[in-house]
Design an enzyme around this catalytic site. Structure first.
Site, PDB file in Angstrom:
ATOM      1  CG  HIS A  96      25.144 -28.614 -32.610  1.00 24.33           C
ATOM      2  ND1 HIS A  96      26.121 -27.715 -32.241  1.00 24.33           N
ATOM      3  CD2 HIS A  96      24.066 -28.356 -31.830  1.00 24.33           C
ATOM      4  CE1 HIS A  96      25.644 -26.945 -31.274  1.00 24.33           C
ATOM      5  NE2 HIS A  96      24.397 -27.311 -31.005  1.00 24.33           N
ATOM      6  CD  GLU A 168      21.039 -25.129 -31.998  1.00 27.05           C
ATOM      7  OE1 GLU A 168      20.613 -25.070 -30.839  1.00 27.05           O
ATOM      8  OE2 GLU A 168      22.049 -25.782 -32.304  1.00 27.05           O
TER       9      GLU A 168
HETATM   10  P1  13P Z   1      22.494 -23.097 -25.455  1.00 27.06           P
HETATM   11  O1  13P Z   1      21.042 -23.268 -25.112  1.00 27.06           O
HETATM   12  O2  13P Z   1      23.402 -23.476 -24.318  1.00 27.06           O
HETATM   13  O3  13P Z   1      22.764 -21.766 -26.038  1.00 27.06           O
HETATM   14  O4  13P Z   1      22.817 -24.188 -26.593  1.00 27.06           O
HETATM   15  C1  13P Z   1      22.001 -24.273 -27.696  1.00 27.06           C
HETATM   16  C2  13P Z   1      22.422 -25.442 -28.486  1.00 27.06           C
HETATM   17  O5  13P Z   1      23.500 -25.474 -29.063  1.00 27.06           O
HETATM   18  C3  13P Z   1      21.514 -26.600 -28.535  1.00 27.06           C
HETATM   19  O6  13P Z   1      21.906 -27.504 -29.516  1.00 27.06           O
END
Ligand code: 13P
Length: 256
Positions: A96, A168
């Site tokens: 992450h 992400e």
């Molecule tokens: P948000 O949905 O709060 O933008 O976070 C996404 C995230 O980092 C999930 O791992």
């Protein structure tokens, strides 16, 4: 793993009160509705046992937000893959951007975690994605490529089978700014192509979730798109009303 995958990453949030409320409401929902998609819930570790004992549904799985690369020993504060397996965790989020940034985790270190998770037949959820500077300088693909390369070098041609990738983009996390669908599809296509060209894994076997400001008002945009196999939720998973409604929308869309 089946169809659309909704993963909830609670990060460093929650307490007994919120978890109990969440459990009651999810239990209630699952007892009255048939779901066919996969839900992976990754709360902070202290709450896992409570959830495991109370929510029993074949589409509901537990996830962890991290794992150590050591199996046991003098590593204060860490949690091993054996411990996660012991408490019924099947999925582990790694890489992450918050861990890359705040805990200085390198691509190589994340690759070790990936390997350890796979060695136990558990499923890694590997987060990758570019930050805003990298996006502005058109380096999004090369950043993701480097994040994948370390895993591809693990000398297992099938390493991305039974694995999840969460694309992400860092600039979309917690900002309310989701990437636009065309951009996401282009990045997912790139990731799938890169993996198939560099391993034995077929495109259909690669699962990519999108994460970054997905919520109740935009969830519909991510559904019924071949390139998007699921979503990784942060903030919107903390509120059980919103989370359940998201599950409901996904369910309705895929059960038509
Ligand atoms: P948000 O949905 O709060 O933008 O976070 C996404 C995230 O980092 C999930 O791992």
């Amino acid at each position: 793993m089946k169809r659309f995958i909704i993963t909830a990453n609670w990060k460093l949030n929650g307490n007994n009160f919120l978890i109990n409320n969440f459990i009651q409401n999810i239990k209630n929902y699952l007892s009255k509705n048939i779901i066919t998609n996969t839900i992976i819930f990754a709360p902070p570790i202290p709450y896992i046992n409570n959830i495991k004992d109370q929510i029993k549904n074949k589409h509901f799985f537990l996830g962890a937000q991290n794992v150590d690369t050591n199996l046991f020993g003098a590593f204060t504060g860490e949690i091993s893959i054996n411990m996660l397996q012991d408490i019924n965790v099947q999925y582990v989020i790694i890489g992450h951007s918050e861990r890359r940034l705040f805990h200085n985790e390198s691509n190589e270190y994340i690759a070790k975690k990936f390997q350890i998770i796979k060695s136990k037949n558990m499923i890694p959820i590997l987060c990758i994605g570019e930050n805003i500077q990298e996006k502005s300088s058109k380096k999004s693909e090369i950043v993701c490529q480097k994040q994948l390369d370390v895993i591809l070098k693990l000398s297992d041609e099938n390493i991305f089978k039974n694995s999840i990738i969460a694309y992400e983009p860092v600039w979309a996390i917690g900002t309310g700014k989701t990437a636009d669908i065309q951009y996401i599809c282009k990045m997912h296509q790139f990731i799938k192509k890169y993996i198939t060209e560099n391993s034995n894994v077929h495109t259909n076997e690669i699962i990519i979730q999108y994460g970054g400001s997905v919520n109740l008002s935009n969830i519909q945009n991510f559904l019924n798109i071949d390139e998007i196999n699921g979503v990784l939720l942060g903030n919107s998973s903390l509120n059980y009303n919103q989370f359940i409604k998201i599950i409901e929308i996904v369910n309705q869309t895929y059960n038509k």
